[in-house]
Design a protein around this motif. Sequence first.
Motif, short mmCIF file in Angstrom:
data_model
loop_
_atom_site.label_atom_id
_atom_site.label_comp_id
_atom_site.label_asym_id
_atom_site.label_seq_id
_atom_site.Cartn_x
_atom_site.Cartn_y
_atom_site.Cartn_z
N UNK A 42 0.83 -1.21 0.00
CA UNK A 42 0.00 0.00 0.00
C UNK A 42 0.87 1.26 0.00
N UNK A 43 1.99 1.21 0.71
CA UNK A 43 2.92 2.34 0.73
C UNK A 43 3.45 2.61 -0.67
N UNK A 44 3.85 1.56 -1.36
CA UNK A 44 4.37 1.68 -2.73
C UNK A 44 3.29 2.22 -3.66
N UNK A 45 2.08 1.71 -3.54
CA UNK A 45 0.99 2.17 -4.39
C UNK A 45 0.70 3.65 -4.17
N UNK A 46 0.76 4.09 -2.93
CA UNK A 46 0.51 5.50 -2.64
C UNK A 46 1.61 6.38 -3.24
N UNK A 47 2.86 5.93 -3.11
CA UNK A 47 3.96 6.69 -3.71
C UNK A 47 3.84 6.75 -5.23
N UNK A 118 15.67 8.13 6.55
CA UNK A 118 14.82 8.97 5.69
C UNK A 118 15.60 10.18 5.19
N UNK A 119 16.33 10.84 6.08
CA UNK A 119 17.14 12.01 5.68
C UNK A 119 18.16 11.62 4.61
N UNK A 136 7.82 16.20 -1.40
CA UNK A 136 6.57 15.48 -1.68
C UNK A 136 6.68 14.04 -1.18
N UNK A 137 7.84 13.42 -1.40
CA UNK A 137 8.07 12.08 -0.89
C UNK A 137 7.95 12.06 0.63
N UNK A 138 8.56 13.03 1.30
CA UNK A 138 8.48 13.12 2.75
C UNK A 138 7.03 13.30 3.21
N UNK A 139 6.29 14.16 2.54
CA UNK A 139 4.89 14.36 2.90
C UNK A 139 4.10 13.06 2.77
N UNK A 140 4.35 12.33 1.70
CA UNK A 140 3.66 11.06 1.50
C UNK A 140 4.02 10.07 2.60
N UNK A 141 5.30 10.00 2.94
CA UNK A 141 5.74 9.11 4.02
C UNK A 141 5.06 9.48 5.34
N UNK A 142 5.00 10.75 5.64
CA UNK A 142 4.38 11.21 6.89
C UNK A 142 2.90 10.88 6.92
#
Length: 162
Positions: A42-47, A118-119, A136-142
């Motif tokens: 699901x994480x991959x699909x969201x990214x 992550x950093x 944007x990647x960080x926002x998605x991860x959060x």
Amino acid sequence: MLRLTLLFIILFVLNIPFEAANPSTDDIDKTINTAKDAIPEKRRAYHKKVINLHGDDAVVFWKIYDAYEQELSSVVDQSYGLVEEYAKAHRENQVNNELATQLMDKHFKLKNQKNKITKKYLKKLKTRFSPKLAMRFLQAEERIDTVIMYAYLFDVPLIDFE
């Protein structure tokens, strides 16, 4: 802002409880196993949905993402283990001050490790793509992490402190 206002109304004005009356830890193993199977996909699909790169850029992004996911997997596994450790101790009424301190220390150690990883990968994304894509990647991860945390918060009972 509208979502925040609606959330406030639902939680406070309508007096909906923040937790179940007394959640049990009996099903935590099932919850964790389900999460281990479902969350990475699901994480991959969201990214894929929010990053939406194509061609060579997509190939490079997913190589970076795969390395990130691989490096993070140990921290994720340890995080699941921490929840399992607490659930087992809670079930057996074995959560004392010493264990509570150990669990808190492990929790913050894992959060620090995740932030460090992550950093590292945000820097790679900034260098290869742009700071905006990295953000944007960080926002998605959060967002993903917040949804996961929210789900766990109501499945794991609060510690007794008496």
